[in-house]
Design a protein around this motif. Sequence first.
Motif, PDB file in Angstrom:
ATOM      1  N   ASP A 106       0.173  -0.571  -0.382  1.00 22.08           N
ATOM      2  CA  ASP A 106       0.289   0.254   0.143  1.00 22.08           C
ATOM      3  C   ASP A 106       0.733   1.355   0.008  1.00 22.08           C
ATOM      4  N   ALA A 107       1.875   1.660   0.629  1.00 21.27           N
ATOM      5  CA  ALA A 107       2.780   2.291   0.693  1.00 21.27           C
ATOM      6  C   ALA A 107       3.703   2.652  -0.373  1.00 21.27           C
ATOM      7  N   VAL A 108       3.463   1.289  -1.542  1.00 24.40           N
ATOM      8  CA  VAL A 108       4.612   2.250  -2.228  1.00 24.40           C
ATOM      9  C   VAL A 108       3.053   2.587  -3.574  1.00 24.40           C
ATOM     10  N   LYS A 109       2.162   1.628  -3.547  1.00 23.10           N
ATOM     11  CA  LYS A 109       1.578   2.149  -3.812  1.00 23.10           C
ATOM     12  C   LYS A 109       0.632   3.928  -4.494  1.00 23.10           C
ATOM     13  N   ASP A 110       0.518   4.225  -2.998  1.00 24.58           N
ATOM     14  CA  ASP A 110       0.261   5.542  -3.667  1.00 24.58           C
ATOM     15  C   ASP A 110       1.512   6.350  -2.474  1.00 24.58           C
ATOM     16  N   GLY A 111       2.094   6.102  -2.739  1.00 29.10           N
ATOM     17  CA  GLY A 111       3.901   6.718  -3.182  1.00 29.10           C
ATOM     18  C   GLY A 111       4.573   7.329  -1.654  1.00 29.10           C
ATOM     19  N   ARG A 112       3.939   6.674  -0.822  1.00 31.40           N
ATOM     20  CA  ARG A 112       4.905   7.248   0.685  1.00 31.40           C
ATOM     21  C   ARG A 112       5.951   6.247   0.112  1.00 31.40           C
ATOM     22  N   LEU A 113       6.222   5.481  -0.336  1.00 34.27           N
ATOM     23  CA  LEU A 113       7.368   4.926  -0.545  1.00 34.27           C
ATOM     24  C   LEU A 113       7.993   4.942  -2.826  1.00 34.27           C
ATOM     25  N   ASP A 114       8.874   4.929  -2.796  1.00 34.89           N
ATOM     26  CA  ASP A 114       9.018   4.496  -4.184  1.00 34.89           C
ATOM     27  C   ASP A 114       9.712   3.441  -4.340  1.00 34.89           C
ATOM     28  N   ILE A 115      10.604   2.361  -3.857  1.00 33.48           N
ATOM     29  CA  ILE A 115      10.718   1.367  -3.824  1.00 33.48           C
ATOM     30  C   ILE A 115      10.820   0.163  -3.076  1.00 33.48           C
ATOM     31  N   GLY A 116      10.084  -0.708  -2.397  1.00 34.66           N
ATOM     32  CA  GLY A 116       9.750  -1.502  -1.229  1.00 34.66           C
ATOM     33  C   GLY A 116       9.881  -3.043  -2.130  1.00 34.66           C
ATOM     34  N   GLN A 117       9.550  -3.598  -0.675  1.00 38.48           N
ATOM     35  CA  GLN A 117      10.018  -5.132  -0.669  1.00 38.48           C
ATOM     36  C   GLN A 117       8.414  -5.388  -0.122  1.00 38.48           C
ATOM     37  N   VAL A 118       7.329  -6.284  -0.785  1.00 37.56           N
ATOM     38  CA  VAL A 118       6.831  -6.678  -0.324  1.00 37.56           C
ATOM     39  C   VAL A 118       6.759  -7.984   0.360  1.00 37.56           C
ATOM     40  N   LEU A 119       6.166  -8.454   1.118  1.00 41.54           N
ATOM     41  CA  LEU A 119       6.552 -10.013   1.878  1.00 41.54           C
ATOM     42  C   LEU A 119       4.561 -10.195   1.882  1.00 41.54           C
ATOM     43  N   THR A 120       4.700 -11.386   0.610  1.00 42.03           N
ATOM     44  CA  THR A 120       3.195 -12.238   0.241  1.00 42.03           C
ATOM     45  C   THR A 120       2.762 -12.925   1.489  1.00 42.03           C
ATOM     46  N   VAL A 121       4.109 -13.399   2.334  1.00 39.64           N
ATOM     47  CA  VAL A 121       3.538 -14.275   2.831  1.00 39.64           C
ATOM     48  C   VAL A 121       3.054 -13.882   4.067  1.00 39.64           C
ATOM     49  N   TYR A 122       2.837 -12.522   4.331  1.00 31.82           N
ATOM     50  CA  TYR A 122       1.446 -11.297   4.798  1.00 31.82           C
ATOM     51  C   TYR A 122       0.609 -11.599   4.663  1.00 31.82           C
ATOM     52  N   GLU A 123       0.219 -11.853   3.096  1.00 36.11           N
ATOM     53  CA  GLU A 123      -0.866 -11.216   2.819  1.00 36.11           C
ATOM     54  C   GLU A 123      -1.243 -12.196   1.909  1.00 36.11           C
ATOM     55  N   PRO A 124      -1.711 -13.349   1.740  1.00 41.40           N
ATOM     56  CA  PRO A 124      -1.755 -14.204   1.209  1.00 41.40           C
ATOM     57  C   PRO A 124      -3.132 -14.300   0.236  1.00 41.40           C
ATOM     58  N   LYS A 125      -3.715 -13.620   1.221  1.00 36.11           N
ATOM     59  CA  LYS A 125      -5.091 -12.871  -0.509  1.00 36.11           C
ATOM     60  C   LYS A 125      -5.122 -11.760  -1.260  1.00 36.11           C
ATOM     61  N   GLU A 126      -4.227 -11.449  -0.731  1.00 41.26           N
ATOM     62  CA  GLU A 126      -3.695 -10.052  -1.440  1.00 41.26           C
ATOM     63  C   GLU A 126      -3.257 -10.354  -3.350  1.00 41.26           C
ATOM     64  N   PHE A 127      -2.512 -11.719  -2.293  1.00 36.71           N
ATOM     65  CA  PHE A 127      -1.116 -11.534  -3.295  1.00 36.71           C
ATOM     66  C   PHE A 127      -1.807 -13.526  -3.544  1.00 36.71           C
ATOM     67  N   PRO A 128      -3.087 -14.503  -3.963  1.00 33.50           N
ATOM     68  CA  PRO A 128      -3.140 -15.432  -4.073  1.00 33.50           C
ATOM     69  C   PRO A 128      -2.448 -16.345  -4.946  1.00 33.50           C
ATOM     70  N   ALA A 129      -1.853 -15.558  -5.956  1.00 34.08           N
ATOM     71  CA  ALA A 129      -0.803 -16.273  -7.006  1.00 34.08           C
ATOM     72  C   ALA A 129       0.554 -16.643  -6.991  1.00 34.08           C
ATOM     73  N   ALA A 130       1.332 -15.158  -5.779  1.00 35.65           N
ATOM     74  CA  ALA A 130       2.062 -15.398  -5.275  1.00 35.65           C
ATOM     75  C   ALA A 130       2.474 -15.980  -4.301  1.00 35.65           C
ATOM     76  N   SER A 131       1.247 -16.327  -3.267  1.00 36.11           N
ATOM     77  CA  SER A 131       1.139 -17.862  -2.263  1.00 36.11           C
ATOM     78  C   SER A 131       1.856 -18.677  -3.036  1.00 36.11           C
ATOM     79  N   ALA A 132       0.879 -18.819  -4.109  1.00 35.51           N
ATOM     80  CA  ALA A 132       0.875 -20.458  -4.834  1.00 35.51           C
ATOM     81  C   ALA A 132       2.734 -21.282  -4.808  1.00 35.51           C
ATOM     82  N   LEU A 133       3.376 -19.677  -5.607  1.00 36.30           N
ATOM     83  CA  LEU A 133       4.890 -19.972  -5.430  1.00 36.30           C
ATOM     84  C   LEU A 133       5.432 -20.039  -3.870  1.00 36.30           C
TER      85      LEU A 133
END
Length: 428
Positions: free
Chosen positions: A113-140
């Motif tokens: 959300d922070a990268v999306k709304d402009g608070r950050l430019d570059i960030g690391q998204v940790l999909t393990v904490y958001e499986p519903k937001e990133f279901p395909a990445a969670s499969a990985l």
Amino acid sequence: MTKFFTRTGAFARVGAFAAVGALALAGCAESGSGGAGGGGEGVEYGATKADYQAAFADVDPIVLHTQSPGTKGSVGGSFVEAYVAAVEDWSGGKITFDLAYSDAIAKATEIDDAVKDGRLDIGQVLTVYEPKEFPAASALLDASVLSDQSVVTGVLQSNAWPAEVAFSTPEIVSEFEDKGLKLMMPAYNAGTNALFCSQPRAGLADLAGKSVSVGSTAGTEQVTALGATPTSVAYTEAYEALQRGVINCSMLSPSAAAIGGIVEVAPHTVIDPEAGLAVPTGNMVINEDVWAGLPLVAQQLLWDRLDVFIAGSIEGKIWPVTVDSVQKIKQYGGEVTPFAPDAREALQNANDKIVDAIADKPALSDGEGFVTNARESSDKWSRIVEELGYTNETDYNGFAEWYAPGKIDIDPYVKRVYEEILLDKRPA
């Protein structure tokens, strides 16, 4: 020339940045584009530092805000600092980073959300904490049980094949794009996952009915297959829970265990190269609008110096942290052991079921193809690592004495990863 201006309003800087555990890179930009983005002259792959600095001669200064998960100069944030320094150097100072430290802007569940709304430019998204937001990445993440978890070859294999699969899976890429995020370095990790237990527990009889804290769906299935009881305990509460006997073991990375002091109360460690535990990964992203507004040469430099990011993550972080963790494990009376044969077999069977079940994930249009790709890619990178001459000269227990900075030349590996996975995505 492209002019960059300070961002205001909703995109104003609101503090420093954060990540979690052993992984992080993020930022909030001062650079909104005042002209056509992605334009200008670029350089060829393999360009020297002098070539890059010459190409930046007419580029106006660009400031990107980013962050490290650790304190300044810490091992935990060394790979972030190495990447930042390399980009600044190769740009001749035309790209600079305002680098914040120690989890200061967005928590793990907020980074996308922070990268999306402009608070950050570059960030690391940790999909393990958001499986519903990133279901395909969670499969990985579920497929990460295919990773080799040995001390040298495992680190190399497991930091290559998931990135290859991520870039070749349209659903994973689109999950990020739909949120205004461009994937830069997908699916890299901070090393293996392990069981840290208050008493030795390597066999099924040792684990039967014991409480184990986990942080992923795959981890829950694995612990259940071992006859233990999976439970959710906040990382910040794990030390006390282990100390008081509320839980008997915790599944997490050696770096997280060392940072959180877990080893002091749970030094009996299980890592089995032949039966991998699920490995959480990070996904380095940049705000899509910021990316689009950068001159071509800036895009290329940020991309090309991912080689420093990869190298720094492994030899600047994972292996030094492994040394420190093993030393602490021994200090507090523990050692690193594999699973007993019965537990290994149970876990291997569970892993096969976890991977096979991915084929039915609704987030994937071709689940069976994804599973085949994951299995083939993990095998491929095991072969590549072996072909490049990397071996495990010692196990985890001996690694602290055997390893020294620079002892393992990972340049051939990093070059292969870049050329096999990243080169065809290079901006041109």
